[in-house]
Design an enzyme around this catalytic site. Sequence first.
Site, PDB file in Angstrom:
ATOM      1  N   ASN A 199       3.180  -0.740   8.304  1.00  0.00           N
ATOM      2  CA  ASN A 199       2.400  -0.092   7.243  1.00  0.00           C
ATOM      3  C   ASN A 199       1.791   1.198   7.788  1.00  0.00           C
ATOM      4  OD1 ASN A 199       1.375  -0.072   4.534  1.00  0.00           O
ATOM      5  ND2 ASN A 199      -0.631  -0.547   5.341  1.00  0.00           N
ATOM      6  N   LYS A 200       1.059   1.878   6.943  1.00  0.00           N
ATOM      7  CA  LYS A 200       0.474   3.177   7.276  1.00  0.00           C
ATOM      8  C   LYS A 200      -0.228   3.152   8.621  1.00  0.00           C
ATOM      9  CE  LYS A 200       0.878   6.156   5.485  1.00  0.00           C
ATOM     10  NZ  LYS A 200       1.970   7.077   5.897  1.00  0.00           N
ATOM     11  N   GLY A 202       4.496   5.563  -1.451  1.00  0.00           N
ATOM     12  CA  GLY A 202       4.242   4.129  -1.589  1.00  0.00           C
ATOM     13  C   GLY A 202       5.592   3.441  -1.741  1.00  0.00           C
ATOM     14  N   ASP A 221       5.225  -1.200   4.070  1.00  0.00           N
ATOM     15  CA  ASP A 221       6.466  -0.480   3.756  1.00  0.00           C
ATOM     16  C   ASP A 221       7.705  -1.259   4.152  1.00  0.00           C
ATOM     17  OD1 ASP A 221       4.459   1.772   3.650  1.00  0.00           O
ATOM     18  OD2 ASP A 221       6.321   2.749   3.020  1.00  0.00           O
TER      19      ASP A 221
HETATM   20  O1  MRU Z   1       3.227   7.361   3.529  1.00  0.00           O
HETATM   21  P1  MRU Z   1       2.894   6.595   2.287  1.00  0.00           P
HETATM   22  O2  MRU Z   1       1.712   7.120   1.554  1.00  0.00           O
HETATM   23  O3  MRU Z   1       4.114   6.432   1.394  1.00  0.00           O
HETATM   24  O4  MRU Z   1       2.510   5.150   2.826  1.00  0.00           O
HETATM   25  C1  MRU Z   1       2.153   4.165   1.903  1.00  0.00           C
HETATM   26  C2  MRU Z   1       1.701   2.918   2.531  1.00  0.00           C
HETATM   27  O5  MRU Z   1       1.600   2.824   3.735  1.00  0.00           O
HETATM   28  C3  MRU Z   1       1.431   1.762   1.626  1.00  0.00           C
HETATM   29  O6  MRU Z   1       0.486   0.908   2.191  1.00  0.00           O
HETATM   30  C4  MRU Z   1       2.722   0.974   1.394  1.00  0.00           C
HETATM   31  O7  MRU Z   1       3.759   1.810   0.976  1.00  0.00           O
HETATM   32  C5  MRU Z   1       2.534  -0.106   0.402  1.00  0.00           C
HETATM   33  S1  MRU Z   1       2.362   0.564  -1.207  1.00  0.00           S
HETATM   34  C6  MRU Z   1       2.176  -0.653  -2.327  1.00  0.00           C
END
Ligand code: MRU
Length: 364
Positions: A256-257, A52, A246
């Site tokens: 984002n993801k 995150g 991100d």
């Molecule tokens: O790969 P990750 O689990 O680190 O990805 C996280 C995300 O995509 C979240 O949506 C993003 O970091 C925002 S967290 C408040």
Amino acid sequence: MKVDGKSLETIWLQEDVLHVIDQRALPHELSIVQLKTVEEAAIAIKEMWVRGAPLIGVTAAFGMYLATIEASHSNTPETYILQAARLLKAARPTAVNLEWAVDQQLEAISKKDDLSDKIAVSKAVALRLKKEDAEVCKQIGVHGLPLIEAISKAKNGKPVNILTHCNAGWLACVDWGTATSPIYQAFDQGINLHVWVDETRPRNQGARLTAWELGKHGIPHTVIADNTGGLLMQQGRVDLCIVGTDRTTRTGHVVNKIGTYLKALAAKDNNIPFYVALPSSTIDWDLADDFSTLPIEERNSEEVSYISGGTQNGTVQVRLTPKESNALNLAFDITPSRLVTALVTERGVCEASEIGLKLLFEKK
Ligand code: MRU
């Protein structure tokens, strides 16, 4: 946030040892892991023991503090600190909070001459960034709450159905979360709501982490396979979407993801508001519309070809795909600003555009 009645944050320092919730073990076990060196902090980020964007940044800030302590055993402390910064920055490429936090540390450390002062200042910076993250996430909730409240009123108190992707909850931050902060605050004010939780293949952050978080807070939620959201929107069973990010460009494009873009497309097609919640630390002020320089993380393809789950003997991994099949694991995608209804930040809600962001963050 509270877990089984006890207040818990995702990260804390105790006698110069960093303690974090090991997110690999959730939802089956709440396990705390200790990080004693900058190398361990970098591994924890890379291997997603912590994850995150905001939490990656705060972990890196504490990693830099551990590096300054370790530097006292080096003949070339300055070089040691710079190498540690490089190691941390390389751990994961997409979350801009990582370089943001490390650069703040480098700037503060470079202003001090004595190593003892460098150590003291980097501890202060890490503790400040941690405290600020919790405050900022709380404010995101304050500004996002009226969006949920308005829908609740329009529905005469019938449940507001909110769809979220991945985990942009308190596990991804220090506390509160970004996308979940308005949800927690709305729920705590008695607003009737329900959350559709995208499982978020391949690492299942939604199914494992968001579902766990919401469950611990008593929030009604349903885990859905990633491809279900579109149909639910067509059926009128989603009132709004809210996700984290991100890296958001200064022009409002959202990284984002993986899978976020498809949800935004479906939301647009069905006239459903699509909000992105973010702290200003996630804005990439250098990046506008040229995506060619945008780092999209490609992770190990085994995260796609294997799946893990909890058993009586702990977490196990099993193969999902034929041994002969290739797998591709791109971890993030880009949602163009035109698909984003608004950005929800610690300073308020704004249009996903350069003008919108400038109006809120003029000083930057
Ligand atoms: O790969 P990750 O689990 O680190 O990805 C996280 C995300 O995509 C979240 O949506 C993003 O970091 C925002 S967290 C408040």
